[in-house]
Motif scaffolding. Sequence first.
Motif, PDB file in Angstrom:
ATOM      1  N   MET A 156      -7.502  -6.680   5.474  1.00 48.47           N
ATOM      2  CA  MET A 156      -7.571  -6.127   4.129  1.00 48.47           C
ATOM      3  C   MET A 156      -6.910  -4.766   3.994  1.00 48.47           C
ATOM      4  SD  MET A 156      -8.962  -8.684   2.830  1.00 48.47           S
ATOM      5  CE  MET A 156      -9.237  -8.139   1.146  1.00 48.47           C
ATOM      6  N   VAL A 157      -6.566  -4.129   5.098  1.00 43.07           N
ATOM      7  CA  VAL A 157      -5.976  -2.798   5.047  1.00 43.07           C
ATOM      8  C   VAL A 157      -4.712  -2.777   5.898  1.00 43.07           C
ATOM      9  CG1 VAL A 157      -6.303  -0.339   5.492  1.00 43.07           C
ATOM     10  CG2 VAL A 157      -8.247  -1.735   4.743  1.00 43.07           C
ATOM     11  N   VAL A 158      -3.619  -2.329   5.306  1.00 39.06           N
ATOM     12  CA  VAL A 158      -2.357  -2.153   6.022  1.00 39.06           C
ATOM     13  C   VAL A 158      -2.067  -0.656   6.078  1.00 39.06           C
ATOM     14  CG1 VAL A 158       0.113  -2.657   6.061  1.00 39.06           C
ATOM     15  CG2 VAL A 158      -1.504  -4.372   5.205  1.00 39.06           C
ATOM     16  N   VAL A 159      -1.645  -0.171   7.243  1.00 38.70           N
ATOM     17  CA  VAL A 159      -1.334   1.251   7.382  1.00 38.70           C
ATOM     18  C   VAL A 159       0.086   1.411   7.893  1.00 38.70           C
ATOM     19  CG1 VAL A 159      -3.748   1.840   7.820  1.00 38.70           C
ATOM     20  CG2 VAL A 159      -2.212   1.419   9.756  1.00 38.70           C
ATOM     21  N   GLY A 160       0.615   2.612   7.707  1.00 37.47           N
ATOM     22  CA  GLY A 160       1.961   2.907   8.175  1.00 37.47           C
ATOM     23  C   GLY A 160       2.415   4.246   7.643  1.00 37.47           C
ATOM     24  N   TYR A 161       3.678   4.333   7.229  1.00 36.77           N
ATOM     25  CA  TYR A 161       4.203   5.568   6.671  1.00 36.77           C
ATOM     26  C   TYR A 161       5.165   5.224   5.535  1.00 36.77           C
ATOM     27  CZ  TYR A 161       7.840   4.448  10.129  1.00 36.77           C
ATOM     28  OH  TYR A 161       8.781   3.819  10.879  1.00 36.77           O
ATOM     29  N   ALA A 162       5.200   6.068   4.545  1.00 38.23           N
ATOM     30  CA  ALA A 162       6.021   5.830   3.358  1.00 38.23           C
ATOM     31  C   ALA A 162       6.553   7.162   2.842  1.00 38.23           C
ATOM     32  CB  ALA A 162       5.193   5.140   2.270  1.00 38.23           C
ATOM     33  N   ASN A 163       7.644   7.091   2.137  1.00 42.81           N
ATOM     34  CA  ASN A 163       8.214   8.281   1.517  1.00 42.81           C
ATOM     35  C   ASN A 163       7.549   8.510   0.164  1.00 42.81           C
ATOM     36  OD1 ASN A 163       9.854   8.465   3.705  1.00 42.81           O
ATOM     37  ND2 ASN A 163      11.718   7.769   2.662  1.00 42.81           N
ATOM     38  N   ASP A 164       7.039   9.713  -0.055  1.00 42.95           N
ATOM     39  CA  ASP A 164       6.293  10.049  -1.265  1.00 42.95           C
ATOM     40  C   ASP A 164       7.253  10.525  -2.355  1.00 42.95           C
ATOM     41  OD1 ASP A 164       4.629  11.137  -3.231  1.00 42.95           O
ATOM     42  OD2 ASP A 164       3.118  11.725  -1.750  1.00 42.95           O
ATOM     43  N   GLY A 165       7.304   9.749  -3.458  1.00 46.47           N
ATOM     44  CA  GLY A 165       8.218  10.084  -4.537  1.00 46.47           C
ATOM     45  C   GLY A 165       7.883  11.382  -5.235  1.00 46.47           C
ATOM     46  N   ASN A 166       6.633  11.818  -5.144  1.00 50.23           N
ATOM     47  CA  ASN A 166       6.253  13.084  -5.771  1.00 50.23           C
ATOM     48  C   ASN A 166       6.620  14.286  -4.923  1.00 50.23           C
ATOM     49  OD1 ASN A 166       5.198  11.728  -7.931  1.00 50.23           O
ATOM     50  ND2 ASN A 166       3.060  11.894  -7.272  1.00 50.23           N
ATOM     51  N   LEU A 167       7.077  14.039  -3.701  1.00 50.99           N
ATOM     52  CA  LEU A 167       7.358  15.135  -2.769  1.00 50.99           C
ATOM     53  C   LEU A 167       8.779  15.031  -2.225  1.00 50.99           C
ATOM     54  CD1 LEU A 167       3.986  14.994  -0.805  1.00 50.99           C
ATOM     55  CD2 LEU A 167       4.630  16.709  -2.495  1.00 50.99           C
ATOM     56  N   ASN A 168       9.704  14.616  -3.103  1.00 55.89           N
ATOM     57  CA  ASN A 168      11.105  14.470  -2.680  1.00 55.89           C
ATOM     58  C   ASN A 168      11.230  13.533  -1.491  1.00 55.89           C
ATOM     59  OD1 ASN A 168      12.161  16.262  -4.667  1.00 55.89           O
ATOM     60  ND2 ASN A 168      11.490  17.999  -3.395  1.00 55.89           N
ATOM     61  N   ASN A 169      10.398  12.491  -1.496  1.00 54.90           N
ATOM     62  CA  ASN A 169      10.443  11.438  -0.472  1.00 54.90           C
ATOM     63  C   ASN A 169      10.146  11.950   0.935  1.00 54.90           C
ATOM     64  OD1 ASN A 169      10.925   9.027  -1.955  1.00 54.90           O
ATOM     65  ND2 ASN A 169      13.016   9.765  -2.354  1.00 54.90           N
ATOM     66  N   VAL A 170       9.303  12.956   1.037  1.00 54.05           N
ATOM     67  CA  VAL A 170       8.814  13.384   2.344  1.00 54.05           C
ATOM     68  C   VAL A 170       7.840  12.320   2.863  1.00 54.05           C
ATOM     69  CG1 VAL A 170       7.453  15.120   3.568  1.00 54.05           C
ATOM     70  CG2 VAL A 170       9.117  15.817   1.836  1.00 54.05           C
ATOM     71  N   GLN A 171       7.884  12.087   4.146  1.00 50.29           N
ATOM     72  CA  GLN A 171       7.097  10.995   4.734  1.00 50.29           C
ATOM     73  C   GLN A 171       5.609  11.318   4.814  1.00 50.29           C
ATOM     74  OE1 GLN A 171       7.183   9.568   9.123  1.00 50.29           O
ATOM     75  NE2 GLN A 171       8.963   8.680   8.126  1.00 50.29           N
ATOM     76  N   ARG A 172       4.790  10.338   4.448  1.00 51.53           N
ATOM     77  CA  ARG A 172       3.343  10.472   4.500  1.00 51.53           C
ATOM     78  C   ARG A 172       2.725   9.208   5.103  1.00 51.53           C
ATOM     79  NH1 ARG A 172       4.153  15.117   3.507  1.00 51.53           N
ATOM     80  NH2 ARG A 172       3.213  16.412   1.880  1.00 51.53           N
ATOM     81  N   ALA A 173       1.663   9.400   5.863  1.00 51.74           N
ATOM     82  CA  ALA A 173       0.864   8.264   6.312  1.00 51.74           C
ATOM     83  C   ALA A 173       0.188   7.643   5.095  1.00 51.74           C
ATOM     84  CB  ALA A 173      -0.189   8.731   7.316  1.00 51.74           C
ATOM     85  N   PHE A 174       0.072   6.302   5.120  1.00 49.88           N
ATOM     86  CA  PHE A 174      -0.566   5.651   3.986  1.00 49.88           C
ATOM     87  C   PHE A 174      -1.583   4.618   4.450  1.00 49.88           C
ATOM     88  CE2 PHE A 174       2.909   2.563   4.710  1.00 49.88           C
ATOM     89  CZ  PHE A 174       2.204   1.363   4.676  1.00 49.88           C
ATOM     90  N   ALA A 175      -2.482   4.267   3.521  1.00 47.22           N
ATOM     91  CA  ALA A 175      -3.380   3.127   3.666  1.00 47.22           C
ATOM     92  C   ALA A 175      -3.252   2.293   2.399  1.00 47.22           C
ATOM     93  CB  ALA A 175      -4.820   3.579   3.861  1.00 47.22           C
ATOM     94  N   TRP A 176      -2.881   1.033   2.570  1.00 47.85           N
ATOM     95  CA  TRP A 176      -2.783   0.110   1.442  1.00 47.85           C
ATOM     96  C   TRP A 176      -3.950  -0.855   1.536  1.00 47.85           C
ATOM     97  CZ3 TRP A 176      -2.477  -5.136   0.840  1.00 47.85           C
ATOM     98  CH2 TRP A 176      -2.031  -5.623  -0.398  1.00 47.85           C
ATOM     99  N   ARG A 177      -4.783  -0.884   0.509  1.00 50.23           N
ATOM    100  CA  ARG A 177      -6.000  -1.699   0.532  1.00 50.23           C
ATOM    101  C   ARG A 177      -5.935  -2.778  -0.543  1.00 50.23           C
ATOM    102  NH1 ARG A 177      -9.897   0.855   3.582  1.00 50.23           N
ATOM    103  NH2 ARG A 177      -9.359   3.007   4.138  1.00 50.23           N
ATOM    104  N   LEU A 178      -6.383  -3.971  -0.152  1.00 44.96           N
ATOM    105  CA  LEU A 178      -6.468  -5.077  -1.092  1.00 44.96           C
ATOM    106  C   LEU A 178      -7.921  -5.236  -1.514  1.00 44.96           C
ATOM    107  CD1 LEU A 178      -4.838  -7.341  -2.451  1.00 44.96           C
ATOM    108  CD2 LEU A 178      -5.532  -8.832  -0.555  1.00 44.96           C
ATOM    109  N   VAL A 179      -8.196  -4.984  -2.774  1.00 43.54           N
ATOM    110  CA  VAL A 179      -9.552  -5.077  -3.322  1.00 43.54           C
ATOM    111  C   VAL A 179      -9.502  -5.960  -4.561  1.00 43.54           C
ATOM    112  CG1 VAL A 179     -11.525  -3.815  -4.237  1.00 43.54           C
ATOM    113  CG2 VAL A 179     -10.104  -2.779  -2.456  1.00 43.54           C
TER     114      VAL A 179
END
Length: 720
Positions: free
Chosen positions: A263-286
Motif C-alpha cells: 500500500m505504500v511506495v517510497v523513493g525520491y522525486a523532484n519537487d516542483g515547488n522547489l525548482n525540482n530539488v530532490q525529495r524523499a517521498f511516500a506514496w500511499r493508496l487509500v
Amino acid sequence: MLKRIFSAASTLQSLQGNTKTEAHAARTASRVTGLVTALLASAAFAPAMAQQVPQANPLDLGTMDGAGKSWATAVSADGTTVVGGNGGDVFRFVQGGTMQPIPGFLQAAGINGTSGLATAVNANGTVVVGWAYNSQRQEIPIIWTATNGASVLDPNNPVFAIPNAVSADGTRVVGDRPGTESSAFLWTQGVGYEALNTLDNRSSSHGVGISYDGNVAVYNVDDGNGTGLNSRAYRWTANSTIALSRLNNGNAVHATAVSGDGMVVVGYANDGNLNNVQRAFAWRLVNGVGTMTSLDILNGGSVSRANAVNRDGSVIVGIADIDGQNAITRGFRWTQATGMITVEQWLQNNGVAVGNNQTTTATGVSADGNVVVGWLRNGHAYVARGAVAVQAPAAGGTNNPATPGTTTTTAGLMDVTNYATSLAASPRLAPQVQNADLVMNGAHSSPLFMLLDAGQSSASFTGDGGYANGASYRGGLGAGEFGFGRGIEGGWTVRLAGGGQYARFDTPNAGNSVFSSGYVAPDVSYAIGGGVVATLSGYFNWGKADIRRGYLNGAANDSSFGSAATQTYGVRARVDWQDAFKLASTGVSPFVSYTYLNAQMNGYTETGGSFPVQFNGSREVSNAVRIGADATTPLNDQFALVTRFEYGHRFEKAGAGVSGQILGLSAFSIDGASVQQDWLRGGLGVSYKIGNGDGLVMVNTSNQTGKNTTWVSASYRVKF
C-alpha cells in the motif's frame, strides 16, 4: 570490511544523474529491506559495496574455495539464507553452515553459463532467483528451488532477463528484460512473463520491488534521453496499473521500494515547488486514491531520498544531506509522529548517547520498524535498534544450560564489524588451553627434577606467573600448587599435585575476561635405564569464566556480561634422556613430548548492554608435540645454571568456533581463529639445594600464542 553504499560526498549528487544509474542504485537500496539478520547471519562477514554489480547490495562474505571475492546480494526474510556471487559462481549461504555453490545454477537447462549472480531469495530461503551468462554473454534468468533444483525461469519462453525481486512464497518474480530498451516484467509460476510497463512505452523500464504476497509490483520508466528529468514510477496489480503522481508537478519520480502490504511506495522525486530539488517521498493508496507526500529534509539539508519501508508503511528510512551541499549525509528514519529525523536522533530519543556524527545512510528497516540498518562514516555497516524486550532462547545441545527468560535491552547502534570482532575475539577457550599448558608444560615441565629414590618421599610447592599476549587480548595468568611424591622400587616415582589458577585478560572496548579454577595434576615417572625417563601426566581442571564483552554502541563503549562453568582435562606423555651428552661440564638432556588437551565452556546468556548474546557451549581440542633440551651447568655444590630450548607444533590449524543468538536479532556462527601452529620457547634459570630441599627458578619466554608470552616458574621441594 563494510564499504559505504554511497560516499558522503557524491551520493545525493549522483541521484540527480543518469536514470539507468539511478535504477541500479535504487535496486541496491531496496535489497536490504527487512534484513537485520543479514548483517550478522554470517558475522564473519563484513559487507561491502560493489558498484559494478547493478542489482545488488553486496555483502562481502569472504571467499568460497579461495576463489577471490564473494558478494551477497540478498537475504531471506527470516534471516537464515544469504545469496550472491563468488568469482563468477553463484552461492547460497545458510546460517550456521558454509558458503556453497548453488548446484546447477550456471548450467541450468544446458545453457553452459560462464558466470552469474543470485539476486533475490524468498522469505524462508527455499527459492533463489538470479541470472547466468550464456556463451554469448547474455543474461539468462534462473530459478533454484530446494525441491526441484535449478532451471531457466520459464523454459517455454527462454528470454533474456534479470530477476530483481521475488515474493515471499517464491512464485512471483519482477525484474528487467534487457535489450535496446529494458522492459520491466512480472513472472508468475504456471503463467509465465507479463509486461509491467503497459502505460508508458517511452523508454526502458525496470522492475524494482514486489509486495510480500506478490500481488503488487513496482517499476520505473526512464525518460529516454538519459537525463532522468522525466522518469516515472508505477504501481502494478492484476486489476490496475497506477502512475505515481508527481511531487507538486515536479518532473521526475523514482520508486525504490514497496511496503510488505503493497500500500505504500517510497523513493525520491523532484519537487516542483522547489525548482525540482530532490525529495524523499511516500506514496500511499487509500480507498483507491494515491497520495504523494514529501518526507521533507533534515535540518540544514537540501536533498533526501527514501531507500526502504517497513511492512505496513509506517516507518521509512533513507539518506539526506545536512549541509545543503550534498557533501555530508546522514541516515534518516521517518514516521508520522516524528517526521524526518536522523538515525542518531531516533536513538537519542531512546536514551542512547550515540553522538550526531555516526551514520551516512539508512538502507533497510525491519518489518516492525524498530531496527534500521545502513552504513557508518567509518565504512562499516550498522544495526540500530530501539528499546525492546527480548526473550532468551531455549537451551539446546550439549553444554548449553541457558534458561529461557525475558531480558530487557536498551536501544543501541551496533558497528557490525566491531561487534562481529567482539563475538569472535572474546577470549573463551584459548585461555583455558593456555592455562592448562602453563601447568602441564610449565609447572610440570621438569620431570627430571622431581625424581625420587625408592622409599623416598617429597612435598613441594610450585608456582607460575606471567604475562600473555593473544591476537585480541592481553593480561596476566598464574598457577600455584602443592604436591606430594613417592619413590617406588623399580625406578618409579609417583606424584600428585593440586592447586588453583587465575587469569585476567583485557580485550578491546573496555572488555575483560576472568578465569578462576582449581585443578589436580598426577604424574608417574619411570626410569627405563641409561638415563632415559618416561613420564605420564594428567590434568583435570574445573572452574568459572566471568566475561565482560566490550563493543561499540555508537561512539561509546558498551558491555554485556556473562558467566559460564569451564572444564579442561588433558594428558601428556614425555620422554627425557638425562645427560645424553656433555659439553665440558654442561649436561644436555633432550626430551620429546606429546600433549592432548580438551577445553570446554558451558553455554550462557549475557545480561546488560545493548546487544547481549546467548552463547552456545563450545569445545576446543589441542594436540601438540614438543622437542627440546635442558642444559645444566654446575656452578658449585649448591647451584647450577639451567638453560632450556624447545620447539613446539600444534596439529590444529584453528581454534574453536563460536555460535549463539544475538537476543532479538539473529543467530550467528563464526569459525574459529587460526592458531600459532609452530613456536619456540626459551628458558634460563637456576637450580639450587638448601638442606633436604631443592628447587628451580626459571624465566621463560615463548611465542606460542602468536605474540610474546613471558612467565616465571619457581618450585621448591623437601625430601624426607
